[in-house]
Design a protein around this motif. Structure first.
Motif, PDB file in Angstrom:
ATOM      1  N   ALA A 168     -17.782  -3.902 -15.909  1.00 23.08           N
ATOM      2  CA  ALA A 168     -17.235  -5.291 -15.321  1.00 23.08           C
ATOM      3  C   ALA A 168     -17.216  -4.945 -13.567  1.00 23.08           C
ATOM      4  O   ALA A 168     -16.958  -6.311 -13.695  1.00 23.08           O
ATOM      5  N   THR A 169     -17.483  -4.435 -13.136  1.00 24.61           N
ATOM      6  CA  THR A 169     -17.150  -4.204 -11.921  1.00 24.61           C
ATOM      7  C   THR A 169     -19.303  -4.944 -11.770  1.00 24.61           C
ATOM      8  O   THR A 169     -19.136  -5.545 -10.319  1.00 24.61           O
ATOM      9  N   LEU A 170     -19.581  -5.026 -12.047  1.00 24.64           N
ATOM     10  CA  LEU A 170     -21.610  -4.822 -11.913  1.00 24.64           C
ATOM     11  C   LEU A 170     -21.178  -7.107 -11.693  1.00 24.64           C
ATOM     12  O   LEU A 170     -22.390  -7.580 -11.189  1.00 24.64           O
ATOM     13  N   GLY A 171     -21.489  -7.420 -11.814  1.00 19.43           N
ATOM     14  CA  GLY A 171     -20.748  -9.240 -11.407  1.00 19.43           C
ATOM     15  C   GLY A 171     -19.867  -9.183 -10.319  1.00 19.43           C
ATOM     16  O   GLY A 171     -19.994 -10.682 -10.166  1.00 19.43           O
ATOM     17  N   GLU A 172     -19.353  -8.829 -10.184  1.00 19.15           N
ATOM     18  CA  GLU A 172     -18.863  -8.509  -8.260  1.00 19.15           C
ATOM     19  C   GLU A 172     -19.173  -8.733  -7.269  1.00 19.15           C
ATOM     20  O   GLU A 172     -20.435  -7.358  -7.729  1.00 19.15           O
ATOM     21  N   SER A 173     -18.526  -8.957  -6.355  1.00 18.01           N
ATOM     22  CA  SER A 173     -19.513  -8.243  -4.974  1.00 18.01           C
ATOM     23  C   SER A 173     -18.610  -8.459  -3.860  1.00 18.01           C
ATOM     24  O   SER A 173     -17.349  -8.871  -4.146  1.00 18.01           O
ATOM     25  N   CYS A 208     -13.011  -8.102  -0.618  1.00 26.20           N
ATOM     26  CA  CYS A 208     -14.133  -6.617  -0.044  1.00 26.20           C
ATOM     27  C   CYS A 208     -12.934  -5.302  -0.575  1.00 26.20           C
ATOM     28  O   CYS A 208     -13.796  -4.082  -1.471  1.00 26.20           O
ATOM     29  N   ALA A 209     -12.593  -5.512  -0.163  1.00 30.85           N
ATOM     30  CA  ALA A 209     -10.936  -4.418   0.005  1.00 30.85           C
ATOM     31  C   ALA A 209     -10.664  -3.881  -1.811  1.00 30.85           C
ATOM     32  O   ALA A 209     -10.882  -2.927  -2.689  1.00 30.85           O
ATOM     33  N   TYR A 210     -10.064  -4.494  -2.497  1.00 30.03           N
ATOM     34  CA  TYR A 210     -10.017  -4.647  -3.565  1.00 30.03           C
ATOM     35  C   TYR A 210     -11.135  -4.234  -4.802  1.00 30.03           C
ATOM     36  O   TYR A 210     -11.217  -3.329  -5.456  1.00 30.03           O
ATOM     37  N   LEU A 236     -14.361  -2.708  -3.005  1.00 27.97           N
ATOM     38  CA  LEU A 236     -15.072  -1.189  -3.400  1.00 27.97           C
ATOM     39  C   LEU A 236     -13.692   0.037  -4.014  1.00 27.97           C
ATOM     40  O   LEU A 236     -13.909   0.188  -4.279  1.00 27.97           O
ATOM     41  N   GLY A 237     -12.802  -0.394  -3.536  1.00 30.17           N
ATOM     42  CA  GLY A 237     -11.201  -0.509  -4.176  1.00 30.17           C
ATOM     43  C   GLY A 237     -11.564   0.693  -6.069  1.00 30.17           C
ATOM     44  O   GLY A 237     -11.545   1.432  -6.567  1.00 30.17           O
ATOM     45  N   ARG A 238     -11.687  -0.187  -6.300  1.00 28.34           N
ATOM     46  CA  ARG A 238     -11.747  -1.069  -8.113  1.00 28.34           C
ATOM     47  C   ARG A 238     -13.293  -0.052  -8.429  1.00 28.34           C
ATOM     48  O   ARG A 238     -13.178   0.499  -9.221  1.00 28.34           O
ATOM     49  N   VAL A 239     -14.497  -0.052  -7.551  1.00 31.22           N
ATOM     50  CA  VAL A 239     -15.555   0.606  -7.460  1.00 31.22           C
ATOM     51  C   VAL A 239     -15.074   2.252  -7.780  1.00 31.22           C
ATOM     52  O   VAL A 239     -15.854   2.932  -8.918  1.00 31.22           O
ATOM     53  N   ASP A 275     -11.918  10.959   1.948  1.00 30.27           N
ATOM     54  CA  ASP A 275     -11.479   9.685   2.705  1.00 30.27           C
ATOM     55  C   ASP A 275     -11.868   8.470   2.005  1.00 30.27           C
ATOM     56  O   ASP A 275     -12.573   7.757   2.190  1.00 30.27           O
ATOM     57  N   ARG A 276     -10.171   7.216   1.338  1.00 27.54           N
ATOM     58  CA  ARG A 276     -11.073   6.540   0.731  1.00 27.54           C
ATOM     59  C   ARG A 276     -10.843   5.297   1.267  1.00 27.54           C
ATOM     60  O   ARG A 276      -9.954   3.950   0.247  1.00 27.54           O
ATOM     61  N   SER A 277     -10.765   5.202   2.453  1.00 23.93           N
ATOM     62  CA  SER A 277      -9.208   3.712   3.282  1.00 23.93           C
ATOM     63  C   SER A 277     -10.342   3.475   2.923  1.00 23.93           C
ATOM     64  O   SER A 277     -12.050   2.960   2.833  1.00 23.93           O
ATOM     65  N   VAL A 278     -10.097   1.727   2.955  1.00 20.46           N
ATOM     66  CA  VAL A 278     -11.033   0.086   3.251  1.00 20.46           C
ATOM     67  C   VAL A 278     -12.598   0.968   3.525  1.00 20.46           C
ATOM     68  O   VAL A 278     -13.326   0.477   3.504  1.00 20.46           O
TER      69      VAL A 278
END
Length: 114
Positions: free
Chosen positions: A26-31, A37-39, A41-44, A82-85
């Protein structure tokens, strides 16, 4: 108190590989755009780790998924916990590349997600 259903995973809280893979796909169509961006990257990151947990909990065992598990382990080593943005952003190419490599690997193993 609810009773377990026959469809429930064997391990409480364990997600099936096919369900985790659907979330990752489901993340393939997002960028990474300025507004999300923060959302993204965190989702991936989260979807990759859901995949990791699902593969390790799968009845076939983690040995059935050596490449994806190794890719996530390599990603985690680079992120250093470190999973910070900011850190995810600085490792964005590795993060997205890991997702794409796992997607490709899984496409070659349809028995694991159908």
């Amino acid at each position: 108190m609810s009773e377990a259903t026959p469809d429930a995973p064997a391990t409480p809280g364990a997600v099936k590989v096919r369900d985790a893979f659907a979330g990752l796909q489901a993340t393939l169509g997002e960028s990474c755009t300025p507004g999300n961006c923060a959302y993204f990257l965190g989702r991936v990151y989260d979807e990759l780790h859901t995949m990791d947990s699902a593969m390790k909990a799968d009845p076939k065992g983690p040995g059935h998924f050596p490449e994806p598990i190794a890719l996530i382990k390599k990603l985690d080593a680079q992120l250093g916990g470190d999973r910070s943005v900011g850190n995810l952003k600085s490792h964005q190419t590795l993060l997205i590349g890991t997702r794409d490599k796992i997607n490709t690997w899984m496409q070659g193993h349809p028995e694991d997600y159908r």
